[in-house]
Scaffold this motif. Structure first.
Motif, mmCIF file in Angstrom:
data_model
loop_
_atom_site.group_PDB
_atom_site.id
_atom_site.type_symbol
_atom_site.label_atom_id
_atom_site.label_comp_id
_atom_site.label_asym_id
_atom_site.label_seq_id
_atom_site.Cartn_x
_atom_site.Cartn_y
_atom_site.Cartn_z
ATOM 1 N N ARG A 113 8.784 36.843 -30.121
ATOM 2 C CA ARG A 113 8.189 36.656 -31.387
ATOM 3 C C ARG A 113 8.790 36.920 -32.286
ATOM 4 O O ARG A 113 8.898 35.733 -33.403
ATOM 5 C CB ARG A 113 7.254 37.412 -31.425
ATOM 6 N N GLY B 249 0.342 47.112 -33.296
ATOM 7 C CA GLY B 249 0.860 45.984 -34.347
ATOM 8 C C GLY B 249 2.350 46.983 -35.117
ATOM 9 O O GLY B 249 3.355 45.675 -35.735
ATOM 10 N N ARG C 241 6.611 42.872 -22.941
ATOM 11 C CA ARG C 241 5.848 43.245 -23.595
ATOM 12 C C ARG C 241 7.148 43.349 -24.343
ATOM 13 O O ARG C 241 7.237 42.752 -25.687
ATOM 14 C CB ARG C 241 5.594 45.055 -24.035
ATOM 15 N N ASN D 241 9.504 43.619 -18.158
ATOM 16 C CA ASN D 241 9.239 44.444 -19.161
ATOM 17 C C ASN D 241 8.735 43.034 -19.849
ATOM 18 O O ASN D 241 8.677 43.052 -21.841
ATOM 19 C CB ASN D 241 10.267 45.013 -20.621
ATOM 20 N N LEU E 66 8.965 52.045 -30.106
ATOM 21 C CA LEU E 66 8.271 52.594 -30.883
ATOM 22 C C LEU E 66 7.646 54.116 -29.908
ATOM 23 O O LEU E 66 8.368 54.346 -28.824
ATOM 24 C CB LEU E 66 6.864 51.668 -30.158
#
Ligand SMILES: CC(C)(COP(=O)(O)OP(=O)(O)OC[C@H]1O[C@@H](n2cnc3c(N)ncnc32)[C@H](O)[C@@H]1OP(=O)(O)O)[C@@H](O)C(=O)NCCC(=O)NCCS
Length: 178
Positions: free
Chosen positions: A136, A97, A129, A127, A90
């Motif tokens: 997810r 989000g 995240r 890592n 990102l």
């Protein structure tokens, strides 16, 4: 922020994105989780983009959220098959989000536009995240390669392997829409 926010979309990366993507890639919060962690110069970055653009197995994508470039995704077919490895990050200032949207848009492109059968992901074991992100999105765990990566600072890292099949993704997507 309400729950109705658009998930965004992906588009091919263009030469005009080079400076922006380099800033993201060189950010300490991004490069610390990459296999190569040095600060990349513009010439090296340009060469990488030229090589990748000529490679029919590589797809470079920019993730856009509400009209704003917010992330990068790299898909690489393994030896011309319909199985690809992915990498992504990102923009460091992406809203909370945004990862969910980047993942959803990239997987939709991979499975429905490119017609891939499987996406394979690898994350350094620390890592958290990225580990949560893969879980997810519905990726299954495919094991841990112990001490598989030797970083430039001499530290060895284990690598966690993930895989997601198109049929699994389609089933989860169908269930979520019911
Ligand atoms: C890996 C990466 C893309 C994952 O994105 P992400 O952190 O899941 O991004 P999100 O913003 O969607 O989620 C951040 C947190 O906000 C939460 N969140 C989700 N939707 C939200 C919302 N609408 N509002 C607020 N928070 C939200 C998520 O649950 C997540 O919490 P958690 O990490 O405690 O589970 C991102 O961390 C990144 O670019 N990292 C650096 C590069 C990298 O590691 N790349 C992968 C190499 S393998």
């Amino acid at each position: 922020m309400n729950g109705e926010r658009s998930l965004g979309s992906v588009r091919p990366m263009a030469a005009t994105d080079l400076d922006m993507v380099l800033l993201w890639r060189n950010h300490p919060d991004v490069r610390r989780w990459m296999y190569t962690t040095h600060e990349i110069g513009l010439d090296e970055h340009r060469r990488w983009f030229e090589d990748a653009s000529k490679d029919r197995n590589r797809v470079l994508l920019v993730y856009e959220l509400e009209g704003r470039a917010t992330g990068f995704v790299n898909l690489g077919r393994i030896r011309g098959t319909d199985v690809a490895e992915w990498g992504f990050y990102l923009a460091p200032d992406a809203p909370a989000g945004a990862g969910a949207g980047l993942g959803a848009a990239a997987l939709e492109h991979a499975f429905l536009v490119l017609g891939l059968h499987k996406i394979s992901g690898h994350a350094l074991a620390g890592n958290e995240r990225s580990l949560r992100f893969h879980q997810r999105l519905g990726f299954g765990s495919e094991g841990v390669r112990r001490d598989h990566h030797l970083a430039a600072d001499g530290v060895r890292h284990s690598v966690v392997c993930f895989g997601l099949l198109r049929e699994e993704w389609l089933a989860a997507r169908g269930a979520a829409r019911k």
